[in-house]
Motif scaffolding. Structure first.
Motif, PDB file in Angstrom:
ATOM      1  N   VAL A  15     -10.720  25.922-108.323  1.00  0.00           N
ATOM      2  CA  VAL A  15     -12.063  26.398-107.329  1.00  0.00           C
ATOM      3  C   VAL A  15     -12.740  25.461-107.161  1.00  0.00           C
ATOM      4  O   VAL A  15     -12.953  24.589-107.922  1.00  0.00           O
ATOM      5  CB  VAL A  15     -12.730  27.559-107.727  1.00  0.00           C
ATOM      6  N   ASP A  16     -13.221  25.307-105.765  1.00  0.00           N
ATOM      7  CA  ASP A  16     -14.468  24.257-105.360  1.00  0.00           C
ATOM      8  C   ASP A  16     -15.736  24.803-105.765  1.00  0.00           C
ATOM      9  O   ASP A  16     -16.380  24.500-104.887  1.00  0.00           O
ATOM     10  CB  ASP A  16     -14.106  24.003-104.065  1.00  0.00           C
ATOM     11  N   THR A  17     -16.013  24.811-107.050  1.00  0.00           N
ATOM     12  CA  THR A  17     -17.454  25.051-107.423  1.00  0.00           C
ATOM     13  C   THR A  17     -18.107  23.943-107.597  1.00  0.00           C
ATOM     14  O   THR A  17     -19.203  23.917-107.744  1.00  0.00           O
ATOM     15  CB  THR A  17     -17.336  26.090-108.750  1.00  0.00           C
ATOM     16  N   TYR A  20     -20.769  23.729-105.409  1.00  0.00           N
ATOM     17  CA  TYR A  20     -22.002  24.594-105.597  1.00  0.00           C
ATOM     18  C   TYR A  20     -23.044  23.933-106.846  1.00  0.00           C
ATOM     19  O   TYR A  20     -24.245  23.960-106.775  1.00  0.00           O
ATOM     20  CB  TYR A  20     -21.598  25.934-106.113  1.00  0.00           C
ATOM     21  N   MET A  88     -18.884  34.363-104.731  1.00  0.00           N
ATOM     22  CA  MET A  88     -17.296  33.555-104.585  1.00  0.00           C
ATOM     23  C   MET A  88     -16.410  34.916-104.248  1.00  0.00           C
ATOM     24  O   MET A  88     -16.649  36.183-104.834  1.00  0.00           O
ATOM     25  CB  MET A  88     -17.030  33.017-105.759  1.00  0.00           C
ATOM     26  N   SER A  91     -10.916  34.038-101.633  1.00  0.00           N
ATOM     27  CA  SER A  91     -10.378  33.032-100.834  1.00  0.00           C
ATOM     28  C   SER A  91     -10.990  31.736-100.891  1.00  0.00           C
ATOM     29  O   SER A  91     -10.590  30.618-100.300  1.00  0.00           O
ATOM     30  CB  SER A  91     -11.369  33.590 -99.499  1.00  0.00           C
ATOM     31  N   GLU A  92     -11.888  31.503-102.131  1.00  0.00           N
ATOM     32  CA  GLU A  92     -12.271  30.189-102.530  1.00  0.00           C
ATOM     33  C   GLU A  92     -11.355  29.644-103.601  1.00  0.00           C
ATOM     34  O   GLU A  92     -11.769  28.559-104.090  1.00  0.00           O
ATOM     35  CB  GLU A  92     -13.739  30.439-102.949  1.00  0.00           C
ATOM     36  N   THR A 127     -12.994  35.437-108.641  1.00  0.00           N
ATOM     37  CA  THR A 127     -11.798  35.111-108.056  1.00  0.00           C
ATOM     38  C   THR A 127     -10.593  35.682-108.332  1.00  0.00           C
ATOM     39  O   THR A 127      -9.458  35.617-107.711  1.00  0.00           O
ATOM     40  CB  THR A 127     -11.684  33.550-108.271  1.00  0.00           C
TER      41      THR A 127
END
Ligand code: B16
Ligand code: MG
Length: 222
Positions: A15-17, A20, A88, A91-92, A127
């Motif tokens: 995931v693109d955390t 964040y 979240m 979709s992430e 997620t």
């Protein structure tokens, strides 16, 4: 040959955390009166929360803060970060990740999560990724942060696998180093210039075929 196991980093791999984390650290830097660039942020990837704060303070030229004040700053950053990840959705999940995890399930490959994040359980819940892992090792389990190999060695232990049978997927230089120090092969996910020590580097999971990757890795040294 005995079957292989896969251990996945979370932030920046599944995931693109990372974005964040960056927004929250940048906001903290702003409250302290300095700018924090994306280039500076690269140094925080895979690094524990308190070690990340130390790097941020070094960038801002702030020295000698008492431990209690440092804890408050890290807590402040975490509150902002948690507000982001609380919103979240599935979709992430990064492109190709779900398909790759399904390929592993179909091939009966055991998998573990190996993340430095204490927020990993919340991210997995938001997620829906938790069901893909046979073991979860995260910032709540470990005592030593990457580049220490502890997180991946615990992952291998939980899967009942020797280090030599484990393949780690990592997006951070500290994580690549941790995997190699654990005696595992490491697939760097992302920028080859930053991950040049990895056994091999892929841009992401899109169109990645497990059987092909496995064949390439078998021929490569750690
Ligand atoms: P938290 P990973 C790491 O997760 C992040 O890459 C790193 O930027 C972060 O500081 C660390 O988790 C701790 O996260 O503050 O949520 O406990 O990449 O190892 O999955
Ligand atoms: Mg990461």
């Amino acid at each position: 040959m005995k079957s292989l196991c896969c251990i996945f980093d979370l932030d920046g791999v599944l995931v693109d955390t990372a974005k964040y984390h960056y927004l929250a650290w940048k906001r903290l830097a702003a409250t302290l009166g300095f700018d924090f660039s994306e280039q500076h942020n690269e140094r925080l990837k895979g690094v524990s929360r308190m070690a990340s704060l130390d790097i941020l303070l070094e960038v801002g030229g702030i020295k000698g803060l008492p431990e209690e004040e440092k804890r408050d700053l890290a807590e402040k950053k975490n509150t902002w970060y948690v507000a982001y990840i609380n919103r979240m959705t599935p979709s992430e999940i990064l492109p190709g990740v779900l398909d790759f995890l399904h390929q592993l399930k179909a091939a009966h490959v055991k998998t573990a999560l190996g993340s430095a994040s204490r927020n990993a359980p919340l991210i997995l819940k938001r997620t829906g990724l938790a069901c893909f892992f046979d073991a979860i090792i995260d910032g709540n389990t470990i005592t030593r942060a990457k580049p220490d190999p502890e997180v991946f060695l615990l992952g291998a232990q939980a899967l009942d696998a020797s280090a030599g049978r484990c393949i780690v997927f990592e997006d951070a230089a500290a994580g690549v180093e941790a995997a190699l120090r654990a005696g595992m092969k490491c697939v760097g996910v992302g920028n080859p210039n930053l991950l040049h020590k990895a056994t091999m580097v892929v841009p992401g999971f899109e169109n990645l075929i497990w059987e092909e990757l496995k064949s390439s890795l078998i021929t490569l040294k750690n």
